[in-house]
Design a protein around this motif. Sequence first.
Motif, short mmCIF file in Angstrom:
data_model
loop_
_atom_site.label_atom_id
_atom_site.label_comp_id
_atom_site.label_asym_id
_atom_site.label_seq_id
_atom_site.Cartn_x
_atom_site.Cartn_y
_atom_site.Cartn_z
N UNK A 107 20.30 12.62 9.00
CA UNK A 107 20.82 13.60 8.04
C UNK A 107 22.06 13.11 7.30
N UNK A 108 22.92 12.36 7.99
CA UNK A 108 24.11 11.81 7.33
C UNK A 108 23.71 10.83 6.24
N UNK A 109 22.65 10.07 6.48
CA UNK A 109 22.16 9.13 5.46
C UNK A 109 21.63 9.91 4.26
N UNK A 110 20.88 10.99 4.53
CA UNK A 110 20.35 11.81 3.43
C UNK A 110 21.49 12.39 2.61
N UNK A 111 22.54 12.83 3.27
CA UNK A 111 23.71 13.36 2.56
C UNK A 111 24.37 12.27 1.73
N UNK A 112 24.49 11.05 2.30
CA UNK A 112 25.09 9.93 1.59
C UNK A 112 24.29 9.56 0.35
#
Length: 215
Positions: free
Chosen positions: A164-169
């Motif tokens: 999810x952090x990658x998707x946000x990034x």
Amino acid sequence: MIGLVSWLESPGDWGRALLVAVGAYALGCLAGGYYLVRWTTGQDMRRIGSGSVGARNVSTVLGARGFAATLLWDVLKGVLAVWGARIFTGDPRMEGVALLAVLAGHLWPVQLAFRGGKGVATSLGGLLVYDPQLLLALGLLFLPPWAGLRRTILPGMIAYALLPAVAWFLEADRFRFAVVTAVTVLVLFAHRRNLVEEWTALGWGARPAVNSDKA
């Protein structure tokens, strides 16, 4: 956000979403590993090993060939579900619905009393179509902990937890971010026992020995 709200308020799109979800769920329920073992040996994978119908558990009965066949089918389910939603609806949001539904079907197939696989292969297949960048990121996130631990489950779950952090990034919209987060939660939930076992095997959960000798 406005587009998402308007989509949720549209009866027609709700109907399409329901059809996509039902179709993808039904596809996810086709547990290839279970039926392969059942047809070739008569055994019930739910009563063997971990009880999973995924590739790793199937390999305990059918070896490398069973592992490869089950893995291929489970990946293909994810690919077909998301690709089908893309072809028939042309709506990226429906692709997200299909990804979650096929994963749910794989984890909890109704005809097998809701006892399915762990979801990694199916989610990887779905992500391959849904967002290849996230699949690439998942692989890159997996490598460092794998190099250090020389295990697969814990590094894999670390990679999923960070997805999810990658998707946000990558500046995913809210709907896509929600889909990716839901995939992460489902896969981690399915591996909860494996994570405890890995944690214990690495000695991280062990308590220090108590010295009973008195000075």
